[in-house]
Scaffold this motif. Structure first.
Motif, PDB file in Angstrom:
ATOM      1  N   THR A  22     -12.684  -0.508 -13.020  1.00 58.55           N
ATOM      2  CA  THR A  22     -11.518   1.141 -12.253  1.00 58.55           C
ATOM      3  C   THR A  22     -12.432   2.557 -11.325  1.00 58.55           C
ATOM      4  OG1 THR A  22     -11.806   2.444 -14.402  1.00 58.55           O
ATOM      5  CG2 THR A  22     -10.339   1.064 -14.220  1.00 58.55           C
ATOM      6  N   PRO A  23     -13.461   2.602 -10.923  1.00 53.69           N
ATOM      7  CA  PRO A  23     -14.780   2.966 -10.633  1.00 53.69           C
ATOM      8  C   PRO A  23     -14.812   2.429  -9.056  1.00 53.69           C
ATOM      9  CG  PRO A  23     -15.571   3.562 -12.616  1.00 53.69           C
ATOM     10  CD  PRO A  23     -14.458   2.419 -12.457  1.00 53.69           C
ATOM     11  N   GLY A  24     -13.707   0.698  -8.924  1.00 53.46           N
ATOM     12  CA  GLY A  24     -13.894  -0.110  -7.541  1.00 53.46           C
ATOM     13  C   GLY A  24     -12.599   0.613  -7.211  1.00 53.46           C
ATOM     14  N   VAL A  25     -12.237   1.579  -7.153  1.00 45.44           N
ATOM     15  CA  VAL A  25     -11.079   2.331  -6.057  1.00 45.44           C
ATOM     16  C   VAL A  25     -12.539   3.057  -5.287  1.00 45.44           C
ATOM     17  CG1 VAL A  25     -10.702   4.729  -7.851  1.00 45.44           C
ATOM     18  CG2 VAL A  25      -8.890   3.551  -6.350  1.00 45.44           C
ATOM     19  N   PHE A  26     -13.650   3.696  -5.184  1.00 42.40           N
ATOM     20  CA  PHE A  26     -13.955   4.414  -4.223  1.00 42.40           C
ATOM     21  C   PHE A  26     -14.280   3.414  -3.384  1.00 42.40           C
ATOM     22  CE2 PHE A  26     -13.315   7.279  -7.642  1.00 42.40           C
ATOM     23  CZ  PHE A  26     -13.779   8.639  -7.116  1.00 42.40           C
ATOM     24  N   VAL A  79     -13.442   1.582   2.110  1.00 40.55           N
ATOM     25  CA  VAL A  79     -13.798   0.439   3.082  1.00 40.55           C
ATOM     26  C   VAL A  79     -12.160   0.681   4.076  1.00 40.55           C
ATOM     27  CG1 VAL A  79     -12.872  -1.721   3.230  1.00 40.55           C
ATOM     28  CG2 VAL A  79     -13.987  -1.476   1.979  1.00 40.55           C
ATOM     29  N   LEU A  80     -11.854   1.870   3.248  1.00 43.16           N
ATOM     30  CA  LEU A  80     -10.103   2.424   4.001  1.00 43.16           C
ATOM     31  C   LEU A  80     -10.858   2.816   5.292  1.00 43.16           C
ATOM     32  CD1 LEU A  80      -7.372   2.810   1.985  1.00 43.16           C
ATOM     33  CD2 LEU A  80      -7.474   1.356   3.835  1.00 43.16           C
ATOM     34  N   SER A  81     -12.301   3.865   4.042  1.00 41.29           N
ATOM     35  CA  SER A  81     -12.813   5.022   6.205  1.00 41.29           C
ATOM     36  C   SER A  81     -14.134   4.363   6.533  1.00 41.29           C
ATOM     37  CB  SER A  81     -13.503   5.871   4.832  1.00 41.29           C
ATOM     38  OG  SER A  81     -12.187   7.043   3.801  1.00 41.29           O
ATOM     39  N   ARG A  82     -14.073   2.698   6.500  1.00 42.26           N
ATOM     40  CA  ARG A  82     -15.114   2.541   7.543  1.00 42.26           C
ATOM     41  C   ARG A  82     -16.109   3.616   7.106  1.00 42.26           C
ATOM     42  NH1 ARG A  82     -11.237   1.666  13.408  1.00 42.26           N
ATOM     43  NH2 ARG A  82      -9.657   0.436  12.263  1.00 42.26           N
ATOM     44  N   ARG A  83     -16.643   3.331   6.032  1.00 39.82           N
ATOM     45  CA  ARG A  83     -18.316   3.768   5.143  1.00 39.82           C
ATOM     46  C   ARG A  83     -18.467   2.349   4.459  1.00 39.82           C
ATOM     47  NH1 ARG A  83     -15.763   8.956   2.102  1.00 39.82           N
ATOM     48  NH2 ARG A  83     -18.185   8.805   1.606  1.00 39.82           N
ATOM     49  N   TRP A  84     -18.549   1.769   5.343  1.00 33.87           N
ATOM     50  CA  TRP A  84     -19.482   0.194   5.267  1.00 33.87           C
ATOM     51  C   TRP A  84     -20.736   0.346   4.291  1.00 33.87           C
ATOM     52  CZ3 TRP A  84     -15.291  -2.342   5.817  1.00 33.87           C
ATOM     53  CH2 TRP A  84     -14.314  -2.006   7.088  1.00 33.87           C
ATOM     54  N   CYS A 109       5.606   0.933  -5.063  1.00 35.79           N
ATOM     55  CA  CYS A 109       5.179   2.464  -5.488  1.00 35.79           C
ATOM     56  C   CYS A 109       4.179   2.026  -5.630  1.00 35.79           C
ATOM     57  CB  CYS A 109       5.662   2.218  -7.112  1.00 35.79           C
ATOM     58  SG  CYS A 109       6.955   2.814  -7.316  1.00 35.79           S
ATOM     59  N   VAL A 110       2.674   0.582  -5.660  1.00 39.29           N
ATOM     60  CA  VAL A 110       1.480   1.144  -5.490  1.00 39.29           C
ATOM     61  C   VAL A 110       1.067   1.208  -3.784  1.00 39.29           C
ATOM     62  CG1 VAL A 110      -0.193  -0.234  -5.715  1.00 39.29           C
ATOM     63  CG2 VAL A 110       0.637  -0.043  -7.472  1.00 39.29           C
ATOM     64  N   LEU A 111       1.572   0.700  -3.188  1.00 38.91           N
ATOM     65  CA  LEU A 111       1.474   0.921  -1.578  1.00 38.91           C
ATOM     66  C   LEU A 111       2.218   2.469  -1.217  1.00 38.91           C
ATOM     67  CD1 LEU A 111       3.061  -2.676  -0.388  1.00 38.91           C
ATOM     68  CD2 LEU A 111       0.819  -2.245  -0.869  1.00 38.91           C
ATOM     69  N   ALA A 112       3.330   3.043  -1.456  1.00 40.03           N
ATOM     70  CA  ALA A 112       3.276   4.120  -1.405  1.00 40.03           C
ATOM     71  C   ALA A 112       2.486   4.970  -1.900  1.00 40.03           C
ATOM     72  CB  ALA A 112       5.061   4.309  -1.959  1.00 40.03           C
ATOM     73  N   VAL A 113       2.402   5.415  -3.092  1.00 43.42           N
ATOM     74  CA  VAL A 113       1.878   6.291  -3.049  1.00 43.42           C
ATOM     75  C   VAL A 113       0.193   6.315  -2.889  1.00 43.42           C
ATOM     76  CG1 VAL A 113       0.199   7.267  -5.557  1.00 43.42           C
ATOM     77  CG2 VAL A 113       3.139   6.897  -5.749  1.00 43.42           C
ATOM     78  N   GLY A 114      -0.377   4.855  -3.355  1.00 40.85           N
ATOM     79  CA  GLY A 114      -1.811   4.271  -2.281  1.00 40.85           C
ATOM     80  C   GLY A 114      -1.711   4.844  -1.457  1.00 40.85           C
ATOM     81  N   ALA A 115      -1.062   4.781   0.203  1.00 33.34           N
ATOM     82  CA  ALA A 115      -1.004   5.117   1.271  1.00 33.34           C
ATOM     83  C   ALA A 115      -1.350   6.890   1.225  1.00 33.34           C
ATOM     84  CB  ALA A 115      -0.005   4.554   2.000  1.00 33.34           C
ATOM     85  N   TYR A 116      -0.355   7.118   0.460  1.00 34.84           N
ATOM     86  CA  TYR A 116      -0.479   8.758   0.928  1.00 34.84           C
ATOM     87  C   TYR A 116      -2.302   9.281  -0.068  1.00 34.84           C
ATOM     88  CZ  TYR A 116       1.356  13.141  -0.705  1.00 34.84           C
ATOM     89  OH  TYR A 116       1.523  14.705  -0.618  1.00 34.84           O
ATOM     90  N   GLY A 117      -2.003   8.807  -0.912  1.00 37.47           N
ATOM     91  CA  GLY A 117      -3.537   9.294  -1.699  1.00 37.47           C
ATOM     92  C   GLY A 117      -4.945   9.347  -1.120  1.00 37.47           C
ATOM     93  N   PHE A 118      -5.216   7.581  -0.640  1.00 36.90           N
ATOM     94  CA  PHE A 118      -6.303   7.632   0.568  1.00 36.90           C
ATOM     95  C   PHE A 118      -5.956   8.684   1.623  1.00 36.90           C
ATOM     96  CE2 PHE A 118      -6.460   3.184  -2.485  1.00 36.90           C
ATOM     97  CZ  PHE A 118      -7.222   3.965  -3.076  1.00 36.90           C
ATOM     98  N   ARG A 119      -4.936   8.730   2.298  1.00 34.70           N
ATOM     99  CA  ARG A 119      -5.081   9.715   3.168  1.00 34.70           C
ATOM    100  C   ARG A 119      -5.143  10.861   3.023  1.00 34.70           C
ATOM    101  NH1 ARG A 119      -5.301   9.820   8.654  1.00 34.70           N
ATOM    102  NH2 ARG A 119      -3.724  11.611   9.139  1.00 34.70           N
ATOM    103  N   ILE A 120      -4.406  11.453   1.623  1.00 33.63           N
ATOM    104  CA  ILE A 120      -5.327  12.618   1.657  1.00 33.63           C
ATOM    105  C   ILE A 120      -7.526  12.890   1.603  1.00 33.63           C
ATOM    106  CG2 ILE A 120      -5.035  14.454  -0.639  1.00 33.63           C
ATOM    107  CD1 ILE A 120      -2.569  14.189  -1.145  1.00 33.63           C
TER     108      ILE A 120
END
Length: 418
Positions: free
Chosen positions: A198-202, A207-212, A283-294
């Motif tokens: 589960t820590p793979g979410v980081f 990746v979404l933040s382009r911190r390669w 729901c995953v896409l909506a919550v994920g977009a909101y959470g990763f944006r934060i």
């Protein structure tokens, strides 16, 4: 002239002793309940799983076929690298391991408060905070965290979540802890991911933040650990990656109340089949977009605590299975909502207090009692049964709210200086 901001003397030892006493007093409630008065056949059942995996390696038996003793009959569900780390547990009596593991969880949770609450702990009396010593502030902040339902369940079962949260927090927190000067950012996330996926979410956040660089470091660290495990335990590695990983039934009944993820709640309230899967993905896409944006916004603002809290919540909300004890991230969330100076904005105290009370009350089990007694209306029982998911979504919004307040305050200060 000496720097007035620098400490003039070391913190007296008695203050650290007092801090330890406060922490132990707070932790005593779940410890006494779950390690002294709890039924022996339910005692530290997850530590028993870890210990048995290490024992299986020493005895040469298949790791993923072994089960703990009845009535639990629990299998090992982690990657083989975690089984390698569990070998020392097999060298000690189970009773000793259970108590040592509990002590380690208490220490890890206290360390989480130290790193996530550093802005509060190191605040100066000139900022309006009462002139309490740093160790005392640490103890007062840490003690109520052990009353949180997820933290208490972690102690009850002997879980690994406190260590996962601490590793990811230390890796992303800024300023970076001195202990990690020799480790590149992302390494601890990768190590945690090698133990539990589960820590793979980081990595998704990187990746979404382009911190390669951090993403490659995390993936590389995890891959190195998994490769090491494959070279030592090839059969177990094939068994995990080729079979056990794809079997969600090994984790337990996914529809049970303890699964407070989006998928778990949707499985309980319906609909089933392809429609239910489609709703879950939306729901995953909506919550994920909101959470990763934060999380991305917090990173750009230099608020690494809110960043870690938001991504940690994603690990709970988006995962197919998130048991109640996975919400150990609420320790970081509450401290992120409090911010650096909650005495200046008491709405932060109220918001953090709501989360503390919400996750201290065992609301999902209140829902089970409500439904079991057939009380009306039924939807109240359903809301209570799924309260940790609702609380997780509320916590995500409060992270957004508190971050927005910080940014507004910073902008106002900047305008006042122009």
């Amino acid at each position: 002239m000496p720097n007035p901001a620098a400490p003039t003397r070391r913190v007296p030892a008695w203050q650290w002793v007092a801090m330890a006493g406060i922490v132990l007093a707070g932790a005593a409630i779940p410890v006494v309940r779950y390690l002294i008065f709890w039924p022996k056949d339910q005692w530290q059942v997850d530590v028993e799983v870890y210990r048995q995996a290490g024992e299986s390696i020493l005895l040469g038996r298949p790791i993923y076929e072994a089960m703990t003793e009845a009535p639990q009959l629990l299998p090992f569900t982690y990657p083989p690298f975690a089984a390698l780390l569990a070998i020392p547990l097999a060298l000690l009596p189970f009773g000793v391991v259970g108590w040592l593991w509990t002590a380690a969880q208490i220490a890890a949770t206290t360390a989480i408060v130290w790193y996530a609450g550093y802005r509060l702990i190191h605040a100066r009396p000139s900022d309006g905070r009462p002139g309490l010593a740093r160790p005392i502030v640490l103890g007062l902040l840490a003690a109520p965290m052990f009353w949180l339902h997820p933290v208490g369940d972690g102690i009850r079962f002997g879980q690994v979540n406190a260590f996962m949260v601490l590793a990811c927090l230390m890796d992303l927190r800024r300023p970076r802890p001195r202990l990690l000067r020799a480790l590149p950012p992302g390494a601890l996330v990768g190590f945690a991911m090698a133990i539990k996926l589960t820590p793979g979410v980081f990595v998704i956040h990187y990746v979404l933040s382009r911190r390669w660089r951090e993403a490659f470091t995390a993936v590389g660290a995890a891959a190195l650990a998994w490769l090491t495990a494959f070279l030592i335990l090839p059969e177990a590695s094939w068994a995990f990656w080729g079979g056990a990983l794809q079997d969600p039934a090994r984790l337990g009944p996914n529809m049970g109340t303890s699964n407070q993820s989006l998928r778990g709640v949707l499985m309980r309230i319906g609909p089933d089949g392809a429609l239910g899967t489609g709703i879950w993905l939306v729901c995953v896409l909506a919550v994920g977009a909101y959470g990763f944006r934060i999380a991305q916004r917090a990173h750009r603002a230099g608020d690494s605590i809110t960043e870690v809290a938001a991504v940690g919540l994603m690990a709970c909300l988006l995962s197919p299975v998130a048991w109640i004890h996975h919400f150990h991230w609420m320790v970081v969330v509450i401290l992120a909502v409090l911010g650096a100076a909650p005495w200046r904005d008491r709405r932060r105290l109220v918001a953090a207090g709501v989360l503390l009370v919400w996750f201290t009350c065992r609301l999902p089990w209140w829902g089970i009692s409500w439904l079991g007694h057939g009380w009306s209306p039924d939807f109240v029982g359903r809301l209570l049964q799924n309260a940790d998911l609702i609380g997780g979504l509320l916590a995500l919004w409060l992270l957004h709210w508190s971050l927005a307040r910080d940014l507004d305050e910073a902008a106002n200060r900047e305008r006042g200086q122009v």
